[in-house]
Design an enzyme around this catalytic site. Sequence first.
Site, PDB file in Angstrom:
ATOM      1  N   THR A 556       7.442 149.353 -71.233  1.00  0.00           N
ATOM      2  CA  THR A 556       6.967 149.277 -72.579  1.00  0.00           C
ATOM      3  C   THR A 556       5.887 147.862 -71.860  1.00  0.00           C
ATOM      4  OG1 THR A 556       8.322 146.860 -72.758  1.00  0.00           O
ATOM      5  CG2 THR A 556       8.922 149.820 -73.309  1.00  0.00           C
ATOM      6  N   GLU A 607       8.254 145.334 -58.634  1.00  0.00           N
ATOM      7  CA  GLU A 607       7.357 145.460 -57.689  1.00  0.00           C
ATOM      8  C   GLU A 607       6.230 146.588 -58.070  1.00  0.00           C
ATOM      9  OE1 GLU A 607       7.603 145.709 -53.956  1.00  0.00           O
ATOM     10  OE2 GLU A 607       5.237 146.113 -55.151  1.00  0.00           O
ATOM     11  N   VAL A 610       3.046 144.487 -59.564  1.00  0.00           N
ATOM     12  CA  VAL A 610       1.209 144.598 -58.921  1.00  0.00           C
ATOM     13  C   VAL A 610       0.830 145.642 -58.400  1.00  0.00           C
ATOM     14  CG1 VAL A 610       0.222 142.624 -57.151  1.00  0.00           C
ATOM     15  CG2 VAL A 610       1.977 142.211 -59.333  1.00  0.00           C
ATOM     16  N   ALA A 612       1.151 148.749 -59.101  1.00  0.00           N
ATOM     17  CA  ALA A 612       1.638 150.132 -59.219  1.00  0.00           C
ATOM     18  C   ALA A 612       3.145 150.304 -58.213  1.00  0.00           C
ATOM     19  CB  ALA A 612       0.633 151.098 -59.516  1.00  0.00           C
ATOM     20  N   GLY A 665      -6.220 156.374 -69.946  1.00  0.00           N
ATOM     21  CA  GLY A 665      -5.345 155.509 -69.394  1.00  0.00           C
ATOM     22  C   GLY A 665      -5.027 154.684 -68.037  1.00  0.00           C
ATOM     23  N   GLU A 668      -5.295 148.524 -69.731  1.00  0.00           N
ATOM     24  CA  GLU A 668      -4.107 148.331 -70.573  1.00  0.00           C
ATOM     25  C   GLU A 668      -4.643 149.068 -71.952  1.00  0.00           C
ATOM     26  OE1 GLU A 668      -1.020 146.084 -70.093  1.00  0.00           O
ATOM     27  OE2 GLU A 668      -1.918 146.163 -68.033  1.00  0.00           O
ATOM     28  N   ASP A 679      -5.480 140.801 -66.813  1.00  0.00           N
ATOM     29  CA  ASP A 679      -4.268 141.108 -66.038  1.00  0.00           C
ATOM     30  C   ASP A 679      -4.278 140.890 -65.115  1.00  0.00           C
ATOM     31  OD1 ASP A 679      -2.736 143.643 -65.925  1.00  0.00           O
ATOM     32  OD2 ASP A 679      -4.327 144.674 -64.834  1.00  0.00           O
ATOM     33  N   LYS A 683      -1.305 139.293 -62.161  1.00  0.00           N
ATOM     34  CA  LYS A 683      -0.991 139.750 -60.753  1.00  0.00           C
ATOM     35  C   LYS A 683      -1.278 138.275 -59.879  1.00  0.00           C
ATOM     36  CE  LYS A 683      -1.939 144.559 -62.361  1.00  0.00           C
ATOM     37  NZ  LYS A 683      -3.249 146.071 -62.203  1.00  0.00           N
ATOM     38  N   GLY A 798      -2.459 153.779 -62.529  1.00  0.00           N
ATOM     39  CA  GLY A 798      -1.980 155.424 -63.233  1.00  0.00           C
ATOM     40  C   GLY A 798      -0.728 155.208 -63.656  1.00  0.00           C
TER      41      GLY A 798
END
Length: 816
Positions: A556, A607, A610, A612, A665, A668, A679, A683, A798
Site C-alpha cells: 500500500t 528494495e 527506490v 522499483a 498508473g 502515485e 517522491d 528516495k 510500474g
Amino acid sequence: MKILKFGGTSVAHAENILKVVAILKNQIQNEPRLIVVVSAMGGITDLLLTAAENAADKKQEYKALFETIEFRHFEVIRELIPIVAQSAIISHTKRTLNHLETLLDGCFLLGELSKRTKDGIISFGELLSSYIITEALKVQGLKAILQDSRELIQTNDHFGKAMVDFEVSNILIKKYLATVDNPLVVVPGFIARTQDGHTTTLGRGGSDYTAAILAAALQADLLEIWTDVSGMYTANPKLVKHAYPITDITYQEAMELSHFGAKVLYPPTIQPVFNSKIPIAIKNTFAPLATGTLITEYGNPKSNPIKGITHIDKITLLTIEGSGIIGVSGTSKRIFEALGNKNISVIFITQASSEYSICIGISDADTTEAKKALDTVFAFEISQFKIIPCAIESGLSIIAVVGENMKNYQGLSGSVFSTLGRNNINVRAIAQGASERNISAVIQSSDTKKAINSLHEKFFEEDSRQLNLFVMGVGNVGERFIAQIMQQKHYLKAHHKITIRIIALSNSRKMIFDEDGILLKNWQADIENGIPSNIHIFQQKVKAANFRNSIFIDNTASSAVAEGYSYYLENSIAVVTCNKIACSSSFDKYRQLKDLSRKFNAPFLYETNVGAGLPIIDTVKNLMASGDKIHTIQAVLSGSLNFIFNNFNTENSFYDIVQQAQAEGYTEPDPKIDLSGIDVMRKILILARESGLAMEMEAIENISFLPESSLSTDTVADFLSSLATNSHHFESLLLKANEKNCRLKYVAQLKNGKASVSLQQIPKDHPFYAVEGKDNIVLLFTERYNEQPLLIKGAGAGAAVTASGIFADVIRIGNN
Ligand code: ADP
Ligand code: ASP
Ligand code: MG
C-alpha cells in the site's frame, strides 16, 4: 510367532474392522499362529470415562453417553455379522452393556467414583471390542478364539496405571498358550487384574503395552503395532505437514520419542521386548503396504543423526531456589522422594551449575499436589528464608530433539537453539541427557507448533523453507505480486526449495485468512466474501497464527499500514514493503525499525522504495557492508517524472501528459507527490540513510519547477487543473531546454553529505540524456568507484517491476 496389536482407529467402525480382517487373513497364510491384541473402538474409552465422571457428579448426561456407547457397538455387530447369527451376539453384548450400566448407575447413586471403579468401567471398551471382533473373525471363516487378558496379566493395585508382575504374568501367558491350538487368539489390550481379582488398567494407550508383554512372555519373533499412521514419524504428522515415517530406529530412540510425546507408541511398550531384542514394527492398517517403522537394537546408524522431534503439552515448571540448596547434599533426593511419594512423575529436570536453583517439569495436573509436597518437605528451610517457596509456571510445553548419533555431531544443540531463537521462541529451560540422545527445552505452549515446524524444517527438509505471507494491499502491485507467486510456485519449489503460502490478504475494505494457505485461484472473489478489513485485527491474527518464517507484505502507500511495522518486527515477523513512508519518515523512526529488525532477527526489506525492482538499495548496502564509502549519488529516480518529461513536447500539453501518466498508473495516486518532488526526495533520503547519513527530509533542498499556484492546491483535481492554467510556464521550461539541445530530467543528488532534487537541463553527452520511458538511472561514486561511477539503470516504475522487486525481497528472506 507374531503378536499384532490393532489400535482404536483401526477398529473404530465396521469398515475399519474389515481392513483388520483382511490383514489377518493375509498374514495367517504364512504364520502358524497370530496373537491379536485389540484396543477399544476409537473414542470409546474417552466416552466411558466421561460417562463415569458425569455419573459420579450426579449429571444425568451419563445416560446419553451410555446410549452412544451401546449404539456404536450394536451398529458394528449389525454391519459385520449376518442377521442369522446376530441375536446371540447381540444378547451377549447386551448382557455386558447391562453390567456396565449397573456400574454407572451405582456411581450416580453414590455420587462417587473410586480409581478402582473407574478402571472397572473403562475396561468395558476392550472387553466389548475384543468380543465383537472375535465373532466377526469367526464369521469370516477364521479360527479365532477370545482370551480375556485379565487371566493372563497380573498387576499391583495402582489403578489407572498398574504395574505388571512379570514373573506371575509370564507363567500365566505361557501356560494358557500351551492349552489352545487356535491359529488366531484375540486378546483385549489395556486391561489386567490384581492378585485378588480386581480389574486394573495399564495407563492410557496401554494396549501397546499388553501386546509387548505377550510378545516378551512368548518370545515372539516380531511385535507389530497396527495404527492409523505409517510408522513413527519424524514429528507428529498432525502438527507437521512435512513429517515422514522413520524407517529404522533403535529401541532407545523410540523410547525417548514416545516418552516425549510420540503418542504412536505407549512409552512402557519397549521395555518388555527390549531385553529379548524382539523387533517392533509400526504399520498402518489403512496402508498395509507402506514400509512403516522397524524398531531394533541397531536402527540405522547411517541415517540422519536426529531421528525425530516431539513435544509434551500441559507442562508446569517448578523452581526450587535459594542459598539453602547450595552445596547441601541430598536436596535432589528429598525432591524426588517428596514427589515420588505422591506418584508424581518428573518429566524434566535441570539444575543450574551454581546449584542455586533446581527446575522440575511436571504435568499441569500434578501442580497443586507437587507444590504442597515440596513446600512441606522444605518447610524448615523456607521458614529460615534459605529456600524460596516453590515457584510455579504453567502453560508450558517440552520439546525434544532425539537421536542416538547426535553425540557424534558438533554443534547440533547450537543449531537447535539458534533455530528457536531465530523464530523468536523463548526457551525457559534446557536439558540435555548425559547420553546426548535427547536435547529438550521448555517453551510456551503457544509456540509449540511453530517450534516443532521450525526444527523439522531445519533438520529434515533438506534446506527447504516454507514462507508464510500476510499481504496487505492488492491493488496494481499486489495483484501482480500474487500473479507472480502463482506463476513461480513450482519453479521456486524445485530450484530454491521454497514453498510460499499466502495466509492473509487484505484490501482497504475486506480481508481473508486461511491458516492452510489461501487457494489463490479465485482470490479476487474470495476477498469480496471476506470480513471487513481492520489493520489491528489483521496484526493480531498474524501474531496469533505464530507461523515460522512469517512475512508481512505492505503493497500500500498508507501511513497507517506503515505504522504497524514495529509491531511485526517486535514479534519476529519480517516486513517487506514498497511503501516509502516508513523509511522516509523521521530518522529516529527509520533507525528504530532497523534496530528492531536486528534485535528480533526479522528481516526488514524495502528494495522497491527506490527504483522499483532495480537492485539499488541492495547494492548500496553491499558496498557499505564491504567497507566502501559513498561520496556522491546522482540519479534519475522518478519513473513517473521521466515518463512525463520524455513525452512532453510541443504537440502535447503538460496537463495532457500528466493525466495520461496518472491514468496508466505511472504516478502515485496523487500526482502532486511526484511533481512536487516529494517522491524523489523520499528516495534520495533513503539512499542517503543507506549510505550512512543520519539525514532528515527537511535537509533536502527542493528547487521546484512547479509554479506557486500549483504547489498551493489542496486536492488532486485542483492540482491537475492548475497544470492546465499554467501551461505557458511548462512550455517555457521545455523551450529553454530545447534551445540548448538539452532534455529535461528530474535529478536527485547527494554530494558532500547534502541532498537536493531539481529539474535539470541535461546535455547530450550526459548518461542521463538517453534515459527513456520510465527508466531510472543511478550513478554511485564511491571510494572504489572513484573515476567511473557504478551505474545501475533499468525500468524503475510500474506495478509489474515493483511486484517483482517485492518478490525478490521475499526470496532474499527465503534464501537466507
Ligand atoms: P492407536 O489408537 O492406533 O493406538 P494412537 O492415537 O495411540 O493410535 O497413536 C497414533 C497417533 O499418534 C497418530 O495418529 C498421530 O496423530 C500421533 N503421533 C504423535 N506423534 C507421532 C509421531 N512422531 N509419529 C507418528 N504418530 C504420531
Ligand atoms: N483404549 C485405551 C485408551 O484409549 C487403550 C489403548 O487404546 O491403547 O487409552
Ligand atoms: Mg495408542
